[in-house]
Design an enzyme around this catalytic site. Structure first.
Site, PDB file in Angstrom:
ATOM      1  N   HIS A  27      22.759 -16.540  55.132  1.00 34.47           N
ATOM      2  CA  HIS A  27      23.054 -15.699  54.644  1.00 34.47           C
ATOM      3  C   HIS A  27      22.277 -15.765  53.014  1.00 34.47           C
ATOM      4  O   HIS A  27      21.655 -15.206  52.284  1.00 34.47           O
ATOM      5  CB  HIS A  27      24.308 -16.345  53.470  1.00 34.47           C
ATOM      6  N   HIS A  39      18.485  -8.689  48.943  1.00 35.46           N
ATOM      7  CA  HIS A  39      19.740  -8.685  48.999  1.00 35.46           C
ATOM      8  C   HIS A  39      20.335  -7.625  49.295  1.00 35.46           C
ATOM      9  O   HIS A  39      20.604  -7.084  48.188  1.00 35.46           O
ATOM     10  CB  HIS A  39      20.262  -9.435  48.403  1.00 35.46           C
ATOM     11  N   CYS A  69      29.857  -8.557  49.877  1.00 39.40           N
ATOM     12  CA  CYS A  69      28.513  -9.076  50.866  1.00 39.40           C
ATOM     13  C   CYS A  69      28.261  -9.061  51.773  1.00 39.40           C
ATOM     14  O   CYS A  69      27.322  -9.311  52.752  1.00 39.40           O
ATOM     15  CB  CYS A  69      27.322 -10.017  50.108  1.00 39.40           C
TER      16      CYS A  69
END
Length: 398
Positions: A293, A328, A160
């Site tokens: 995040h 996400h 990620c």
């Protein structure tokens, strides 16, 4: 050697819009992109929401000029990368050393899944064209070829944090005098393999995600692509347009705590933010906004919050997770959020953290719940991946 790196162009496609302006409008008006799965064929459709781009592959292929067989990840990449290049408006780019540095974690696995589903039917079923773009680098190459970028091409997969690391590498190559321009960011499409993997980890929320909320219960998977066009100081001076901002600092660390979890004390997150500030020659009180995040999982938000509490002190910067809008997007998240961060600096924007009702009790700060406009000089954008790979970027006003 180029001392400064500027953001000259932006490109994005996500669940909240098919270009920069549509995404910005959704951020301003609080329109999240999560819904029941339409294009992802899963037995969990209607049970677990996802954040899909609202165009099917045929529409994406028609828009990009790429064949449908290249798969959804490449099609999304082409949309965003082309928009970024067009936005930069660099004439005679073929005379410059231009690189394409793209990130992906899923690559062409959506097509590979189709191939194996077909081949298991027997009787010669299964089209080998469906596995041509399985490998991550093939996605990057097909888009680079279409964009006629030949100076430098490479692919990054660090989970990620992938897109953030792509942007970091692009900046380093320009500073080293190896490139004049870098199109950097990443792309990922939803696939059953990814969806089922995260579901096995039991970190998918059956409702819309609530990053940094006391009652958060996991993340919503999303898809999309985001790219920025990085240029050297010399190129910036030649362009007949105002730059969005400067990429002033960046850092990558790895706490190596666990395959899929951040260290509880957020040591990797802390070091990434601290070292990015040092690289930018900024203090913590210089940061006006943190693009968290903020996935909405128990572990991630706790670790990132602990790192922020350790590094910063009151009054804390404004902060929010735009994953409450886009879901996400995995390997694309750092690129998508780099676009949002650049817009925040350029236009003085603070984005809301949707569905935040009960702030986490462990920390003396909370994420923003309203969209607002105010002066923003420096934005810190965090991208933290599996394996403890942590990256932070700092975008600064000119």
């Amino acid at each position: 050697m180029s001392d400064k790196i500027y953001i000259a162009g932006l490109g994005i496609i996500s669940a909240i819009g098919n270009n920069v302006q549509e995404c910005l409008h959704a951020l301003e008006t609080g329109q999240a992109g999560m819904a029941n799965a339409v294009f992802l064929h899963t037995v969990h459709a209607g049970e677990i929401p996802v954040a899909e781009v609202k165009l099917d592959n045929d529409a994406l292929a028609e828009r990009t000029g790429l064949p449908n067989k290249t798969g959804r990840t490449a099609l999304l990449s082409m949309v965003a990368a082309e928009e970024a290049l067009n936005d930069a408006g660099i004439e005679h780019i073929h005379t410059l050393r231009c690189g394409f540095i793209s990130a992906t974690t899923a690559a062409g696995i959506d097509k590979t899944e189709k191939f194996f589903t077909d081949i298991l039917k027997g009787n010669g079923k299964g089209d080998l064209h469906d596995v041509l773009y399985h490998e991550c680098g093939s996605i990057t190459q097909v888009v680079a070829d279409k964009l006629n970028i030949t100076g430098y091409t490479t692919t990054i997969n660090t989970a990620c944090s992938s897109s953030a690391n792509s942007i970091m590498l692009g900046a380093r190559l320009i500073k080293a005098g190896m490139l004049d321009v870098a199109v950097a960011g990443g792309t990922d499409a939803l696939a059953k393999f990814t969806f089922n993997g995260f579901n096995t980890l039991m970190i998918l929320d059956k409702e819309f995600c609530r990053p940094f909320d006391e009652n958060r219960n996991g993340l919503n998977l999303g898809e999309g692509a985001g790219y920025v066009v990085l240029v050297s100081d010399a190129v910036a001076q030649q362009l007949d347009k105002e730059m969005y901002c400067e990429l002033r600092g960046y850092s990558n660390t790895n706490d190596a705590y666990h395959q899929t979890a951040s260290s509880p004390d957020g040591v990797g997150s802390y070091l990434a933010m601290q070292q990015a500030l040092q690289a930018a020659q900024l203090n913590t009180n210089d940061i006006d906004y943190i693009n968290l995040h903020g996935t909405g999982t128990y572990n991630n938000d706790m670790a990132e919050g602990a790192a922020i509490q350790r590094l910063f002190e009151a009054p804390y910067p404004k902060m929010s997770s735009t994953k409450s809008f886009t879901g996400h997007t995995l390997g694309a998240s750092g690129g998508i959020e780099a676009v949002f961060s650049s817009l925040a600096v350029k236009h003085g924007l603070i984005y809301p953290n949707l569905r935040l009702h009960a702030p986490m009790q462990e920390f003396p700060f909370t994420a923003e719940t309203r969209f607002s406009k105010q002066p923003v000089k420096n934005v810190l954008s965090n991208s933290f991946g599996f394996g403890g790979n942590c990256s932070s970027l700092i975008f600064s006003k000119l």
